[in-house]
Design an enzyme around this catalytic site. Structure first.
Site, PDB file in Angstrom:
ATOM      1  N   GLU A 178       1.299  -1.360  -0.188  1.00 59.50           N
ATOM      2  CA  GLU A 178       0.201   0.075  -0.141  1.00 59.50           C
ATOM      3  C   GLU A 178       1.019   1.171   0.044  1.00 59.50           C
ATOM      4  O   GLU A 178       2.087   0.851   0.501  1.00 59.50           O
ATOM      5  CB  GLU A 178      -1.393   0.086   1.015  1.00 59.50           C
ATOM      6  CG  GLU A 178      -1.230  -1.436   1.081  1.00 59.50           C
ATOM      7  CD  GLU A 178      -2.918  -1.140   2.766  1.00 59.50           C
ATOM      8  OE1 GLU A 178      -2.043  -0.045   3.427  1.00 59.50           O
ATOM      9  OE2 GLU A 178      -3.393  -2.230   2.509  1.00 59.50           O
ATOM     10  N   GLN A 192      30.005  -3.528 -18.658  1.00 58.95           N
ATOM     11  CA  GLN A 192      30.899  -3.744 -19.002  1.00 58.95           C
ATOM     12  C   GLN A 192      32.216  -4.135 -20.312  1.00 58.95           C
ATOM     13  O   GLN A 192      32.868  -3.736 -20.974  1.00 58.95           O
ATOM     14  CB  GLN A 192      31.817  -3.584 -17.252  1.00 58.95           C
ATOM     15  CG  GLN A 192      33.540  -2.975 -16.969  1.00 58.95           C
ATOM     16  CD  GLN A 192      33.006  -1.543 -17.652  1.00 58.95           C
ATOM     17  OE1 GLN A 192      32.471  -0.529 -17.619  1.00 58.95           O
ATOM     18  NE2 GLN A 192      34.283  -0.589 -17.115  1.00 58.95           N
ATOM     19  N   GLU A 206       8.842  -7.819  -3.541  1.00 60.10           N
ATOM     20  CA  GLU A 206       9.267  -9.411  -2.252  1.00 60.10           C
ATOM     21  C   GLU A 206      10.277  -9.667  -1.774  1.00 60.10           C
ATOM     22  O   GLU A 206      10.666 -10.704  -1.014  1.00 60.10           O
ATOM     23  CB  GLU A 206       9.439 -10.730  -3.550  1.00 60.10           C
ATOM     24  CG  GLU A 206       8.156 -10.614  -4.195  1.00 60.10           C
ATOM     25  CD  GLU A 206       8.059 -12.271  -5.615  1.00 60.10           C
ATOM     26  OE1 GLU A 206       8.939 -13.055  -4.649  1.00 60.10           O
ATOM     27  OE2 GLU A 206       7.534 -12.337  -5.942  1.00 60.10           O
ATOM     28  N   THR A 245      12.367  -6.343  -0.336  1.00 59.92           N
ATOM     29  CA  THR A 245      13.729  -5.184  -0.415  1.00 59.92           C
ATOM     30  C   THR A 245      15.291  -6.621   0.095  1.00 59.92           C
ATOM     31  O   THR A 245      15.337  -6.754   1.000  1.00 59.92           O
ATOM     32  CB  THR A 245      14.316  -3.852  -0.024  1.00 59.92           C
ATOM     33  OG1 THR A 245      13.897  -4.344   1.071  1.00 59.92           O
ATOM     34  CG2 THR A 245      12.939  -3.230  -0.622  1.00 59.92           C
TER      35      THR A 245
HETATM   36  C1  FAD Z   1       7.549  -3.857 -10.726  1.00 57.93           C
HETATM   37  C2  FAD Z   1       6.921  -3.909  -9.054  1.00 57.93           C
HETATM   38  C3  FAD Z   1       6.216  -4.582  -8.867  1.00 57.93           C
HETATM   39  C4  FAD Z   1       5.524  -4.757  -7.895  1.00 57.93           C
HETATM   40  N1  FAD Z   1       4.406  -5.439  -7.780  1.00 57.93           N
HETATM   41  C5  FAD Z   1       4.057  -5.924  -6.739  1.00 57.93           C
HETATM   42  C6  FAD Z   1       2.763  -7.523  -6.028  1.00 57.93           C
HETATM   43  O1  FAD Z   1       2.751  -7.564  -7.198  1.00 57.93           O
HETATM   44  N2  FAD Z   1       2.325  -7.279  -5.078  1.00 57.93           N
HETATM   45  C7  FAD Z   1       2.139  -6.848  -4.410  1.00 57.93           C
HETATM   46  O2  FAD Z   1       1.764  -6.609  -3.012  1.00 57.93           O
HETATM   47  N3  FAD Z   1       3.387  -5.098  -4.313  1.00 57.93           N
HETATM   48  C8  FAD Z   1       4.627  -4.952  -5.431  1.00 57.93           C
HETATM   49  N4  FAD Z   1       5.407  -4.906  -5.174  1.00 57.93           N
HETATM   50  C9  FAD Z   1       6.089  -4.113  -4.227  1.00 57.93           C
HETATM   51  C10 FAD Z   1       6.902  -3.982  -3.856  1.00 57.93           C
HETATM   52  O3  FAD Z   1       6.956  -5.143  -3.023  1.00 57.93           O
HETATM   53  C11 FAD Z   1       7.549  -2.655  -2.714  1.00 57.93           C
HETATM   54  O4  FAD Z   1       7.241  -1.766  -3.368  1.00 57.93           O
HETATM   55  C12 FAD Z   1       8.869  -3.370  -2.037  1.00 57.93           C
HETATM   56  O5  FAD Z   1       8.809  -4.141  -0.706  1.00 57.93           O
HETATM   57  C13 FAD Z   1       9.429  -1.817  -1.499  1.00 57.93           C
HETATM   58  O6  FAD Z   1       8.517  -1.531  -0.243  1.00 57.93           O
HETATM   59  P1  FAD Z   1       8.483   0.213  -0.786  1.00 57.93           P
HETATM   60  O7  FAD Z   1       8.311   0.604  -1.935  1.00 57.93           O
HETATM   61  O8  FAD Z   1       7.583   1.045  -0.171  1.00 57.93           O
HETATM   62  O9  FAD Z   1       9.626   0.514  -0.589  1.00 57.93           O
HETATM   63  P2  FAD Z   1       9.955   1.299   1.185  1.00 57.93           P
HETATM   64  O10 FAD Z   1       9.290   0.064   2.217  1.00 57.93           O
HETATM   65  O11 FAD Z   1       9.793   2.574   1.388  1.00 57.93           O
HETATM   66  O12 FAD Z   1      12.070   0.989   1.197  1.00 57.93           O
HETATM   67  C14 FAD Z   1      12.787   2.326   0.373  1.00 57.93           C
HETATM   68  C15 FAD Z   1      13.892   1.579   1.369  1.00 57.93           C
HETATM   69  O13 FAD Z   1      14.165   1.878   3.077  1.00 57.93           O
HETATM   70  C16 FAD Z   1      14.954   0.347   3.409  1.00 57.93           C
HETATM   71  N5  FAD Z   1      14.002   0.062   3.969  1.00 57.93           N
HETATM   72  C17 FAD Z   1      12.376   0.439   4.576  1.00 57.93           C
HETATM   73  N6  FAD Z   1      12.479  -0.505   5.510  1.00 57.93           N
HETATM   74  C18 FAD Z   1      13.477  -0.898   6.530  1.00 57.93           C
HETATM   75  C19 FAD Z   1      14.216  -1.288   7.677  1.00 57.93           C
HETATM   76  N7  FAD Z   1      13.588  -2.029   8.447  1.00 57.93           N
HETATM   77  N8  FAD Z   1      15.574  -1.778   7.555  1.00 57.93           N
HETATM   78  C20 FAD Z   1      16.419  -1.501   6.753  1.00 57.93           C
HETATM   79  N9  FAD Z   1      15.854  -0.427   5.862  1.00 57.93           N
HETATM   80  C21 FAD Z   1      14.748  -0.677   5.460  1.00 57.93           C
HETATM   81  C22 FAD Z   1      13.967  -0.513   2.300  1.00 57.93           C
HETATM   82  O14 FAD Z   1      15.412  -1.192   1.772  1.00 57.93           O
HETATM   83  C23 FAD Z   1      14.378   0.549   0.670  1.00 57.93           C
HETATM   84  O15 FAD Z   1      15.852   0.857   0.283  1.00 57.93           O
HETATM   85  C24 FAD Z   1       5.425  -4.357  -7.028  1.00 57.93           C
HETATM   86  C25 FAD Z   1       6.154  -3.480  -7.234  1.00 57.93           C
HETATM   87  C26 FAD Z   1       7.353  -2.794  -8.330  1.00 57.93           C
HETATM   88  C27 FAD Z   1       7.838  -1.634  -8.467  1.00 57.93           C
END
Ligand code: FAD
Length: 385
Positions: free
Chosen positions: A126, A339, A366, A368
């Protein structure tokens, strides 16, 4: 093993031929047109690719995790966008039902998912619940025998084509974290669902991602995965689903690395500078050797984790180790491939530029890389105390 060895070999041969003869030649066209031809999707159905992991009793091939990984490694040798057509049906879009669904839910949905007649997708993320996926705010308010779903799901793969959304929504507003969330099997045609405009992405053109909006979407209570016993326990279903999906994704990264190494070796042997093939230069050989070594390490660990899962071991930590290592590995292999190709690596005509962008996503969705690290560390610390 779920399949006898000959049948598995035949399946792997058929997938290898499909990748070589059908998919690789179409890669550039799909990237350019941002669309996979319908006839290719039909051929995927004929090969059984939508039902690789769905049990045979429900119309799928019922592959074990190891068999699934071996097939997925073959599929990784082409643009990962092709796998995304049927990836959700085998992973996050079906495994919740396979693992926790009621018998009735299994009988109803799994045969349709296995043939690809129904496309499934997984709606967890979300706007304010990404890495912190337990912070789900989408509400499911009980109204008699029904629930009203309201909220926004972000970046949902295949939402545009999906018939079935596995939606995670908060059924208990008193519980702010992972407890209080249930998994709903929502028909995409339910009133109250609208889709956002597909996002323009860095890579993987041909796979589409958009937001999904629920506005008092009325659904029967019978669509909660696992029925009344699993009300408020849907987050556990999501995490179990992700364990298998992360091993699958790691296998895909291994397949992509293999292709990138093949392209790198071919180019290095062919391209001449200073009067000799660049493959003769030891600095270049170092890059090839590092890529091959890391690829082999990732392949070995993925197959090991898959076998352990098949043997009934708890693989939460190992799945995260595989996803972390294999997806970081393929990022490095793709970087070296660019490269090794020199200027050509930056030119769209060569597939390495596309792969470089495509594989970047693997370290983000799935969970990060940082989230995989936290899961691994949490497991270690818990086991030590
Ligand atoms: C092309 C694409 C397809 C996707 N498909 C799906 C799907 O089918 N279904 C679904 O539900 N989701 C989907 N996603 C969502 C995806 O799983 C999320 O984007 C991902 O889990 C990261 O969440 P966020 O984008 O909110 O990043 P954030 O959570 O905001 O993270 C930003 C940064 O902060 C870091 N971070 C956050 N919390 C911590 C912590 N506790 N410790 C250290 N570092 C942290 C992260 O590692 C990252 O580097 C998709 C995303 C993309 C881009």
């Amino acid at each position: 093993m779920a399949l006898d060895p000959d049948t598995l070999d035949q399946l792997i041969d058929a997938v290898r031929r499909f990748v070589e003869e059908r998919l690789i030649p179409l890669e550039a066209q799909v990237a350019e047109e941002d669309r996979i031809p319908d006839e290719v999707v039909e051929e995927m159905r004929d090969l059984g690719l939508f039902g690789l992991t769905i049990p045979e009793a429900y119309g799928g091939l019922g592959l074990s995790t190891e068999e699934e990984c071996r097939v997925v490694m073959e599929l990784g040798r082409t643009s990962p966008v092709f796998r995304s057509v049927f990836g959700t049906n085998n992973g996050i879009g079906s495994q919740g039902i396979v693992m926790d669904g009621t018998e009735e839910q299994k009988r109803h949905y799994l045969p349709l998912l296995a043939t690809g007649e129904v496309i499934g997708c997984f709606a967890l993320t979300e706007p304010d619940a990404g890495s912190d996926s337990a912070a789900v705010q989408t509400k499911a308010v009980k109204d008699g025998d029904e629930y009203l779903l309201t909220g926004t799901k972000r970046y949902i793969t295949n939402a545009e084509t999906a018939h079935l959304f596995t939606v995670f929504a908060r059924t208990n507003p008193e519980e702010p974290g992972s407890r209080g969330v249930s998994a709903f099997l929502v028909d995409a045609n339910s009133p109250g669902i609208t889709l956002g405009t597909p996002y323009k992405k860095m890579g993987q053109q041909g796979a589409h991602v958009c937001d999904v909006f629920f506005e008092e979407c009325r659904v029967p209570q019978t669509i909660i995965i696992g029925g009344p016993d699993l009300v408020n326990k849907g987050f556990r279903t999501a995490m179990k689903t992700l364990d298998r999906a992360r091993i699958h994704l790691a296998a895909l990264a291994v397949g992509c690395a293999q292709r990138l190494i093949e392209m790198s070796v071919e180019y290095a042997v062919d391209r001449k500078q200073f009067g000799q093939p660049i493959a003769e230069f030891q600095l270049l050989q170092g890059m090839l050797a590092d890529s091959q070594t890391e690829y082999y390490a990732a392949q070995s660990m993925v197959l090991d984790a898959a076998r352990r899962r098949d043997a009934g071991e708890r693989v939460n930590m190992l799945a995260s180790c595989c996803k972390l290592f294999a997806t970081e590995m393929v990022g490095k292999v793709a970087d070296r491939a660019v490269q090794i190709h020199g200027g050509a690596g930056y030119i769209e005509e060569y597939a390495v530029a596309r792969f470089y962008r495509d594989v970047r996503l693997f370290r983000i969705y799935e969970g990060t890389s940082q989230i995989q690290q936290t899961i691994i560390a949490r497991n270690l610390i818990r086991d030590a105390s």
